[in-house]
Design a protein around this motif. Structure first.
Motif, PDB file in Angstrom:
ATOM      1  N   THR A 102       0.845  -1.202   0.000  1.00 11.19           N
ATOM      2  CA  THR A 102       0.000   0.000   0.000  1.00 11.19           C
ATOM      3  C   THR A 102       0.881   1.252   0.000  1.00 11.19           C
ATOM      4  O   THR A 102       2.084   1.198   0.275  1.00 11.19           O
ATOM      5  N   VAL A 103       0.276   2.357  -0.292  1.00 11.24           N
ATOM      6  CA  VAL A 103       0.950   3.654  -0.252  1.00 11.24           C
ATOM      7  C   VAL A 103      -0.024   4.675   0.324  1.00 11.24           C
ATOM      8  O   VAL A 103      -1.217   4.672  -0.002  1.00 11.24           O
ATOM      9  N   ASP A 104       0.469   5.490   1.247  1.00 12.14           N
ATOM     10  CA  ASP A 104      -0.337   6.560   1.848  1.00 12.14           C
ATOM     11  C   ASP A 104       0.117   7.895   1.285  1.00 12.14           C
ATOM     12  O   ASP A 104       1.322   8.177   1.206  1.00 12.14           O
ATOM     13  N   PHE A 105      -0.848   8.708   0.921  1.00 13.61           N
ATOM     14  CA  PHE A 105      -0.563  10.054   0.446  1.00 13.61           C
ATOM     15  C   PHE A 105      -1.148  11.050   1.441  1.00 13.61           C
ATOM     16  O   PHE A 105      -2.367  11.095   1.641  1.00 13.61           O
ATOM     17  N   ASP A 106      -0.286  11.842   2.067  1.00 13.62           N
ATOM     18  CA  ASP A 106      -0.740  12.937   2.931  1.00 13.62           C
ATOM     19  C   ASP A 106      -0.861  14.197   2.073  1.00 13.62           C
ATOM     20  O   ASP A 106       0.140  14.661   1.484  1.00 13.62           O
ATOM     21  N   LEU A 107      -2.055  14.726   1.995  1.00 18.94           N
ATOM     22  CA  LEU A 107      -2.319  15.902   1.166  1.00 18.94           C
ATOM     23  C   LEU A 107      -2.561  17.108   2.068  1.00 18.94           C
ATOM     24  O   LEU A 107      -3.505  17.131   2.859  1.00 18.94           O
ATOM     25  N   ASP A 108      -1.717  18.108   1.953  1.00 24.13           N
ATOM     26  CA  ASP A 108      -1.867  19.356   2.710  1.00 24.13           C
ATOM     27  C   ASP A 108      -2.144  20.483   1.720  1.00 24.13           C
ATOM     28  O   ASP A 108      -1.347  20.753   0.809  1.00 24.13           O
ATOM     29  N   TRP A 109      -3.285  21.133   1.892  1.00 27.09           N
ATOM     30  CA  TRP A 109      -3.704  22.225   1.021  1.00 27.09           C
ATOM     31  C   TRP A 109      -3.834  23.497   1.851  1.00 27.09           C
ATOM     32  O   TRP A 109      -4.391  23.481   2.945  1.00 27.09           O
ATOM     33  N   THR A 110      -3.349  24.606   1.318  1.00 30.66           N
ATOM     34  CA  THR A 110      -3.512  25.902   1.978  1.00 30.66           C
ATOM     35  C   THR A 110      -3.886  26.931   0.926  1.00 30.66           C
ATOM     36  O   THR A 110      -3.212  27.049  -0.102  1.00 30.66           O
ATOM     37  N   ALA A 111      -4.965  27.658   1.197  1.00 30.99           N
ATOM     38  CA  ALA A 111      -5.454  28.659   0.251  1.00 30.99           C
ATOM     39  C   ALA A 111      -5.609  30.000   0.959  1.00 30.99           C
ATOM     40  O   ALA A 111      -5.941  30.072   2.141  1.00 30.99           O
ATOM     41  N   VAL A 112      -5.379  31.066   0.210  1.00 30.55           N
ATOM     42  CA  VAL A 112      -5.607  32.431   0.692  1.00 30.55           C
ATOM     43  C   VAL A 112      -6.706  33.034  -0.166  1.00 30.55           C
ATOM     44  O   VAL A 112      -6.679  32.940  -1.396  1.00 30.55           O
ATOM     45  N   THR A 113      -7.690  33.643   0.480  1.00 33.84           N
ATOM     46  CA  THR A 113      -8.742  34.351  -0.233  1.00 33.84           C
ATOM     47  C   THR A 113      -9.024  35.651   0.505  1.00 33.84           C
ATOM     48  O   THR A 113      -8.387  35.963   1.512  1.00 33.84           O
ATOM     49  N   LEU A 114      -9.959  36.425  -0.001  1.00 35.89           N
ATOM     50  CA  LEU A 114     -10.327  37.684   0.642  1.00 35.89           C
ATOM     51  C   LEU A 114     -11.381  37.438   1.703  1.00 35.89           C
ATOM     52  O   LEU A 114     -12.301  36.640   1.512  1.00 35.89           O
ATOM     53  N   ALA A 115     -11.253  38.116   2.823  1.00 37.58           N
ATOM     54  CA  ALA A 115     -12.161  37.916   3.947  1.00 37.58           C
ATOM     55  C   ALA A 115     -13.322  38.899   3.955  1.00 37.58           C
ATOM     56  O   ALA A 115     -14.257  38.743   4.739  1.00 37.58           O
ATOM     57  N   ASN A 116     -13.290  39.911   3.086  1.00 36.03           N
ATOM     58  CA  ASN A 116     -14.330  40.944   3.094  1.00 36.03           C
ATOM     59  C   ASN A 116     -15.702  40.354   2.799  1.00 36.03           C
ATOM     60  O   ASN A 116     -15.867  39.573   1.855  1.00 36.03           O
ATOM     61  N   THR A 117     -16.693  40.734   3.607  1.00 40.32           N
ATOM     62  CA  THR A 117     -18.052  40.202   3.524  1.00 40.32           C
ATOM     63  C   THR A 117     -19.041  41.350   3.298  1.00 40.32           C
ATOM     64  O   THR A 117     -18.784  42.492   3.698  1.00 40.32           O
ATOM     65  N   PHE A 118     -20.168  41.021   2.653  1.00 45.97           N
ATOM     66  CA  PHE A 118     -21.206  42.017   2.380  1.00 45.97           C
ATOM     67  C   PHE A 118     -22.544  41.524   2.920  1.00 45.97           C
ATOM     68  O   PHE A 118     -22.819  40.327   2.932  1.00 45.97           O
ATOM     69  N   LYS A 119     -23.348  42.473   3.360  1.00 45.02           N
ATOM     70  CA  LYS A 119     -24.692  42.177   3.866  1.00 45.02           C
ATOM     71  C   LYS A 119     -25.708  42.731   2.876  1.00 45.02           C
ATOM     72  O   LYS A 119     -25.752  43.928   2.628  1.00 45.02           O
ATOM     73  N   CYS A 120     -26.527  41.851   2.293  1.00 43.56           N
ATOM     74  CA  CYS A 120     -27.496  42.250   1.262  1.00 43.56           C
ATOM     75  C   CYS A 120     -28.915  42.160   1.811  1.00 43.56           C
ATOM     76  O   CYS A 120     -29.305  41.133   2.379  1.00 43.56           O
ATOM     77  N   THR A 121     -29.695  43.211   1.582  1.00 46.64           N
ATOM     78  CA  THR A 121     -31.077  43.265   2.039  1.00 46.64           C
ATOM     79  C   THR A 121     -31.974  43.636   0.869  1.00 46.64           C
ATOM     80  O   THR A 121     -31.713  44.628   0.181  1.00 46.64           O
ATOM     81  N   PRO A 122     -33.032  42.857   0.590  1.00 47.55           N
ATOM     82  CA  PRO A 122     -33.938  43.207  -0.513  1.00 47.55           C
ATOM     83  C   PRO A 122     -34.699  44.495  -0.207  1.00 47.55           C
ATOM     84  O   PRO A 122     -35.152  44.710   0.922  1.00 47.55           O
TER      85      PRO A 122
END
Length: 365
Positions: A183-203
């Protein structure tokens, strides 16, 4: 005396313009431009507000990357390639990784680049460790990587480049393989950067729209989004009677008229990641000269939804205030795959089918 903004036919897209010179006046008072009374519940906009982004990677891609690393003793960085799509329910995005690229050296370039990436590809720099056990404190992003990611995200949001949700997520990977008897084990480490800015929408209640050719097209059964097979967006200004004037994203007047918001077409729900991306571009674009916010610091979104006959109107509030700074968020995922060392015929050969797919979720830290 209020400023006059001439709308000339030579400045506009010929499909949606007139050859006449039309004087245009923004309302002399920039207060109470629309009725802010809500007519429904508010909702927040962010890439992963409803659900974390999902990674889908083919087994063949992982095996091929590790096989290449075992043959290459220099342990050079390589790349994983795929595509990012908005989920059918528009609550998040899915990144499908289905190709391996060994990368190449480019003269006068400090970093390796992919050898065969295509326009629209999502490119993931990747490091692979195949020499037995390694520390579990994997460093996927170093300080230079973070700085590069921050600059790339800022550039894309602030520039005039074609808006792409895939460029609002900067992802890197680290793969560690450990072999046993069969057998073979693969350890997958992922790291992502995105924008944290959030918006509040009201109809809010509908706002009158000037019936230009563009406005009529967006309300028709065969609008530009359906013809081109993709969502479209643009900007909103307002005349002296407080009626909205819709402008194409490419209209030069976007950069000289006071703007009050954005319009979108070809999208189902207001919480789509594409709406969030367009809000970021509106708030942070370095080319827009004047944004007019409401007393509460909000702007207007007009959504021509695929499932509604009439446009929907929303008041959108940046959660960090009307003059927010760009903020960043880290998303991570750690998974281990346990596979047979000798894969089935359909999982190992480059010319065969992709083999099983493995799903992972990126989670915010």
């Amino acid at each position: 005396m209020e400023p006059t903004y001439p709308l000339t036919g030579t400045q506009m897209n010929t499909r949606f313009s007139s050859s006449r010179m039309v004087p245009f006046y923004f309302p002399p008072s920039k207060c109470a431009l629309w009725n802010p009374v809500p007519i429904g519940d508010y909702i927040y906009l962010h890439l992963n507000y409803h659900r974390n982004p999902k990674l889908v990677v083919t087994e063949k891609t992982i095996r091929l990357a590790c096989r290449h690393a075992k043959q290459n003793k220099e342990n050079l960085p390589c790349f994983l390639l795929g595509s990012l799509t908005v989920d059918e329910d528009e609550e998040s995005v899915t990144l499908t990784i289905d190709r391996f690229d060994p990368g190449r050296e480019v003269p006068e370039c400090l970093e390796r680049t992919p050898t065969a990436s295509l326009p629209g590809d999502f490119v993931i720099p990747c490091k692979i460790h195949t020499q037995g056990l390694c520390s579990r404190e994997i460093i996927v992003h170093n300080a230079d990587d973070f700085n590069s990611a921050f600059k790339a995200l800022q550039h894309h949001v602030c520039s005039k480049d074609s808006l792409d949700c895939g460029k609002l997520l900067s992802l890197r990977a680290h793969i560690t393989s450990r072999e046993s008897l069969d057998t073979v084990d693969f350890d997958l480490d992922w790291t992502a950067v995105t924008l944290a800015n959030t918006f509040k929408c009201t109809p809010v209640k509908p706002i009158p729209i000037i019936p230009t050719a563009l406005a009529r097209n967006l309300s028709s059964n065969l609008n530009i989004s359906q013809v081109q097979g993709t969502y479209k967006y643009g900007y909103l200004t307002m005349d002296e009677t407080r009626k909205l004037l819709l402008l194409l994203e490419s209209d030069p007047k976007v950069y000289c008229l006071p703007l009050v918001g954005i319009w979108l077409s070809g999208i189902i729900h207001i919480y789509s990641p594409q709406v969030w991306a367009c809000c970021l571009r509106y708030v942070f674009s370095s080319s827009i000269q004047e944004r007019v916010f409401s007393e509460s610091g909000s702007f207007i979104i007009v959504l021509y939804s695929v499932t509604h006959k009439d446009p929907e109107f929303y008041e959108c509030l940046p959660c960090d205030g009307r003059s927010p700074d760009l903020r960043f968020q880290l998303l991570t995922s750690k998974e281990t795959l346990h596979l047979f060392k000798n894969p089935p015929a359909n999982a190992g050969d480059m010319g065969s089918s992709p083999g099983p797919r493995r799903s992972h979720m990126l989670r915010s830290n």
